[in-house]
Design an enzyme around this catalytic site. Sequence first.
Site, PDB file in Angstrom:
ATOM      1  N   ASP A 258     -10.277  -5.171  -0.143  1.00 17.33           N
ATOM      2  CA  ASP A 258      -9.191  -4.563   0.636  1.00 17.33           C
ATOM      3  C   ASP A 258      -9.765  -3.656   1.715  1.00 17.33           C
ATOM      4  O   ASP A 258     -10.333  -2.610   1.412  1.00 17.33           O
ATOM      5  CB  ASP A 258      -8.297  -3.765  -0.334  1.00 17.33           C
ATOM      6  CG  ASP A 258      -7.010  -3.288   0.305  1.00 17.33           C
ATOM      7  OD1 ASP A 258      -6.794  -3.546   1.509  1.00 17.33           O
ATOM      8  OD2 ASP A 258      -6.216  -2.646  -0.404  1.00 17.33           O
TER       9      ASP A 258
ATOM     10  N   ASP B 175       0.839  -1.201   0.000  1.00 16.42           N
ATOM     11  CA  ASP B 175       0.000   0.000   0.000  1.00 16.42           C
ATOM     12  C   ASP B 175       0.871   1.246   0.000  1.00 16.42           C
ATOM     13  O   ASP B 175       1.566   1.523   0.977  1.00 16.42           O
ATOM     14  CB  ASP B 175      -0.891   0.016   1.246  1.00 16.42           C
ATOM     15  CG  ASP B 175      -2.017  -0.989   1.151  1.00 16.42           C
ATOM     16  OD1 ASP B 175      -2.746  -0.959   0.130  1.00 16.42           O
ATOM     17  OD2 ASP B 175      -2.171  -1.802   2.075  1.00 16.42           O
TER      18      ASP B 175
HETATM   19 ZN    ZN Z   1      -4.340  -2.011  -0.381  1.00 12.01          ZN
END
Ligand code: ZN
Length: 208
Positions: free
Chosen positions: A167, A27
């Site tokens: 997610d 991320d």
């Molecule tokens: Zn993510």
Amino acid sequence: MLAADFANLQRDVEMVNQSKADLIHIDIMDGIFVPNISFGFPVCAAIYRHAKKPMDYHLMIKKPELYLEDCVKTGAKTISVHFETCPQLADILQKIKNLGCNAGIAINPDTPVEVLEGFIRDIDVVIVMSVNPGFGGQKFMPSSFDKVRALRQLIDQSGSNCKIEIDGGVTLENAPELVAAGVDIIVAGSFVFSSENPPDTITKLKSL
Ligand code: ZN
């Protein structure tokens, strides 16, 4: 990896290597598109040095086109960019493919599935955000179930092989319904790393 112990990154990457996980999810946050900064490419390079699984980049940043080469140099096999930040989305997706990567689109909780209609045949994955992006450890939004079902329908009708990745806030409690709704890939950060036995938690998620 957002929920890993950054002071013990090698240890945590090796845990993922030895687990049943299929991908290492990265991320990247810029503090502009999302109200937080995660880590940059020197950290990605450190993860890549130890990674034995494909790296799945999720760019929560403005102007992601400026950083695609950095992703590739630091191990990206898949790069997903946010629909909300990319006025030239088709060009960016093509650039990702030209770099030899799988291309994906991520959508925020407020972005409807219909915006994907023109892209769904040309992409490899959609990341459905089930929390507002920017922080780890947030609570799952139940509206995501219907969104996944709508996306599953869109993909199946289009004949696309695009995968659905969920997610944000995924746990063993909501994951079975997500899989039933049509999710292919589960991203789990805090739930795995804060559990008593992370490899065992991954095995349980994988067995759904
Ligand atoms: Zn993510």
